[in-house]
Write a protein that holds these residues in place. Structure first.
Motif, short mmCIF file in Angstrom:
data_model
loop_
_atom_site.label_atom_id
_atom_site.label_comp_id
_atom_site.label_asym_id
_atom_site.label_seq_id
_atom_site.Cartn_x
_atom_site.Cartn_y
_atom_site.Cartn_z
N ALA A 81 0.86 -1.18 0.00
CA ALA A 81 0.00 0.00 0.00
C ALA A 81 0.89 1.23 0.00
N VAL A 82 0.59 2.18 -0.88
CA VAL A 82 1.34 3.43 -0.97
C VAL A 82 0.36 4.59 -0.86
N GLY A 83 0.62 5.48 0.07
CA GLY A 83 -0.22 6.65 0.24
C GLY A 83 0.57 7.92 0.04
N VAL A 84 -0.06 8.88 -0.63
CA VAL A 84 0.52 10.22 -0.80
C VAL A 84 -0.54 11.22 -0.38
N GLY A 85 -0.20 12.06 0.57
CA GLY A 85 -1.19 13.00 1.08
C GLY A 85 -2.33 12.26 1.73
N ASP A 86 -3.56 12.54 1.27
CA ASP A 86 -4.75 11.90 1.82
C ASP A 86 -5.15 10.64 1.08
N GLU A 87 -4.45 10.28 0.02
CA GLU A 87 -4.91 9.23 -0.86
C GLU A 87 -4.03 7.98 -0.81
N ILE A 88 -4.67 6.83 -0.83
CA ILE A 88 -3.98 5.59 -1.15
C ILE A 88 -3.90 5.55 -2.68
N ILE A 89 -2.73 5.74 -3.22
CA ILE A 89 -2.60 5.83 -4.67
C ILE A 89 -2.31 4.48 -5.32
N TRP A 90 -1.92 3.51 -4.49
CA TRP A 90 -1.67 2.16 -5.03
C TRP A 90 -1.80 1.16 -3.91
N ASN A 91 -2.55 0.10 -4.18
CA ASN A 91 -2.81 -0.94 -3.18
C ASN A 91 -3.01 -2.23 -3.96
N GLN A 92 -2.12 -3.21 -3.78
CA GLN A 92 -2.17 -4.40 -4.63
C GLN A 92 -1.62 -5.61 -3.90
N GLY A 93 -2.13 -6.79 -4.25
CA GLY A 93 -1.61 -8.04 -3.74
C GLY A 93 -0.87 -8.80 -4.82
N PHE A 94 0.13 -9.56 -4.43
CA PHE A 94 0.94 -10.35 -5.34
C PHE A 94 1.07 -11.76 -4.78
N GLY A 95 1.06 -12.75 -5.66
CA GLY A 95 1.31 -14.11 -5.24
C GLY A 95 0.13 -14.72 -4.50
N TYR A 96 0.46 -15.62 -3.57
CA TYR A 96 -0.55 -16.48 -2.96
C TYR A 96 -0.79 -16.17 -1.49
N ALA A 97 -2.08 -15.99 -1.18
CA ALA A 97 -2.49 -15.98 0.22
C ALA A 97 -2.60 -17.40 0.74
N ASN A 98 -2.90 -18.33 -0.16
CA ASN A 98 -2.95 -19.76 0.16
C ASN A 98 -2.56 -20.52 -1.10
N ASN A 132 -2.04 -23.67 -1.49
CA ASN A 132 -2.71 -24.96 -1.61
C ASN A 132 -4.01 -24.84 -2.40
N THR A 133 -4.73 -23.74 -2.17
CA THR A 133 -5.99 -23.52 -2.88
C THR A 133 -5.82 -22.55 -4.06
N GLU A 134 -4.59 -22.06 -4.24
CA GLU A 134 -4.26 -21.08 -5.28
C GLU A 134 -5.02 -19.77 -5.11
N GLU A 135 -5.35 -19.46 -3.86
CA GLU A 135 -6.00 -18.18 -3.56
C GLU A 135 -4.97 -17.05 -3.68
N GLN A 136 -5.28 -16.06 -4.49
CA GLN A 136 -4.37 -14.96 -4.73
C GLN A 136 -4.47 -13.92 -3.61
N VAL A 137 -3.35 -13.26 -3.33
CA VAL A 137 -3.36 -12.16 -2.37
C VAL A 137 -4.16 -10.99 -2.95
N THR A 138 -5.04 -10.42 -2.16
CA THR A 138 -5.75 -9.20 -2.52
C THR A 138 -5.43 -8.14 -1.47
N PRO A 139 -5.77 -6.88 -1.73
CA PRO A 139 -5.53 -5.84 -0.73
C PRO A 139 -6.27 -6.06 0.58
N ASP A 140 -7.28 -6.93 0.56
CA ASP A 140 -8.06 -7.18 1.78
C ASP A 140 -7.44 -8.24 2.68
N HIS A 141 -6.40 -8.91 2.22
CA HIS A 141 -5.78 -9.94 3.06
C HIS A 141 -4.97 -9.31 4.19
N ARG A 142 -5.05 -9.96 5.33
CA ARG A 142 -4.33 -9.49 6.51
C ARG A 142 -3.05 -10.31 6.71
N PHE A 143 -2.03 -9.62 7.20
CA PHE A 143 -0.72 -10.23 7.44
C PHE A 143 -0.27 -9.88 8.85
#
Length: 364
Positions: A53-70, A72-83
């Motif tokens: 997640a990248v924020g500039v000023g008041d805005e999140i200008i970029w938020n992205q997931g890469f690779g696998y959250a799981n 085994n199930t091939e679930e992709q990482v999304t910005p909503d995944h918690r770490f």
């Protein structure tokens, strides 16, 4: 230029330029985003999944997931995944301590026994400032202790401090910096004492809910929390397989016990940075003791060698996770990178990612 932070350690280079007026809404960050995507893709041999997640000023200008959250199930990482945040949790606790200080509930220079007179006598010489800047003399983890604690469960900081509270201090308070997550567990205990509020309730009511953050919470046990990326101990990208791991960070509290999304952690710091920059008397981001290694309220304080611009940084890592946070106030730039395995890759690229966004911010 090389940047070094007390353990956890971060080393990278930053190029710095003159700062004009910033018009965030009109800026095109596509070049920085594209280059950053390539850099994150380059470390996916090391990481099953990464969230940025990248924020500039008041805005999140970029938020992205890469690779696998799981994988085994091939679930992709999304910005909503918690770490797992690990030691980035210290920056969250630092904010809370700062607010309590402004309200007159905490005095940085009072001995901590003023707030809890049941603590051993040696803590008469330790003040809140010592705990915040890692100069209290409280030890860090002994060999094998981190793993042992990561199988235990704690419901309150008062339970967690029993691991170290009776051990002798390793140096005279205020004279030597030694990174100590236990010091931040003790700060967590003091927050409960002065507010008379359970730790989790205090942070939800006073830190997260007022600005609408819903993903951040303290780890409660070894099971995965909702929407949490699977934690890995080993990873083989070619086979798309990894060794999953369990860890219980519930005893770490403000020393390393929070989980959440990259976006919410970035938003937390963006909101606070805006507030503090508008207050000329603020010192949330100022060094707590200039005579010792530079550390503010849960963040390392550094300056570039060439321009003197200040930036704030911290890393975190442990079983099943790694994290890094970079804040550049002169550019109103906040970057968070999170991974679901212990590794160095995200710390090695965050400086270059920061350079790219600075260049786009400055481009006319």
């Amino acid at each position: 230029m090389r940047i070094m932070l007390m353990r956890p350690m971060l080393i990278f280079s930053l190029a710095v330029f003159l700062v004009p007026k910033l018009g965030y809404g009109q800026k095109d960050y596509s070049t920085a985003i594209e280059n950053s995507q390539k850099q994150i893709q380059s470390i996916l041999d090391e990481y099953p999944g990464v969230s940025v997640a990248v924020g500039v000023g008041d805005e999140i200008i970029w938020n992205q997931g890469f690779g696998y959250a799981n994988a085994n199930t091939e679930e992709q990482v999304t910005p909503d995944h918690r770490f797992l945040y690990y030691s980035l949790s210290k920056s969250i606790l630092g904010m809370a301590l700062y607010d309590l200080m402004l309200k007159g509930l905490i005095d940085l220079d009072k001995p901590i026994t003023f707030y809890d007179d049941t603590l051993p006598d040696q803590y008469d010489q330790v003040n809140v400032r010592n705990l915040l800047n890692h100069s209290a003399g409280i030890r860090h983890y002994n060999k094998g202790e981190w793993m042992k604690l990561s199988t235990q469960n704690c419901g309150s900081p008062s339970e967690a401090i029993q691991t170290f509270i009776n051990d002798p201090l390793e140096s005279k308070p205020g004279t030597e910096v030694k990174y100590s997550s236990f010091g931040y567990v003790l700060l967590s205990h003091l927050i409960v004492k002065v507010t008379h509020t359970p730790f989790d309730d205090f942070f939800h009511q006073n830190v997260f809910e007022p600005i609408g953050l819903s993903s951040i919470e303290r780890v409660q046990g070894s099971d995965l929390a909702s929407n949490q990326a699977v934690r890995y101990d080993k990873w083989n990208r070619k086979k798309l397989s990894g060794k999953e791991t369990t860890v219980d960070n519930s005893c770490k509290f403000g020393g390393g016990g929070f989980i959440g999304t990259a976006e919410d952690l970035a938003l937390l710091h963006m909101t606070r940075l805006k507030k503090e920059k508008s207050n000329p008397n603020s010192f949330l981001y100022k060094t707590l003791n200039p005579d010792l290694r530079t550390y503010a309220f849960g963040l390392g304080v550094n300056k570039t060698e060439t321009s003197g611009y200040t930036y704030y940084v911290h890393t975190g890592s442990g079983k099943g996770g790694s994290s890094v946070l970079l804040i550049y106030p002169a550019f109103d730039l906040t970057i968070v990178l999170l991974g679901n395995i212990k590794g160095d890759g995200i710390t090695e690229i965050i400086g270059s990612i920061g350079n790219g966004f600075i260049a786009d911010i400055l481009e006319k």
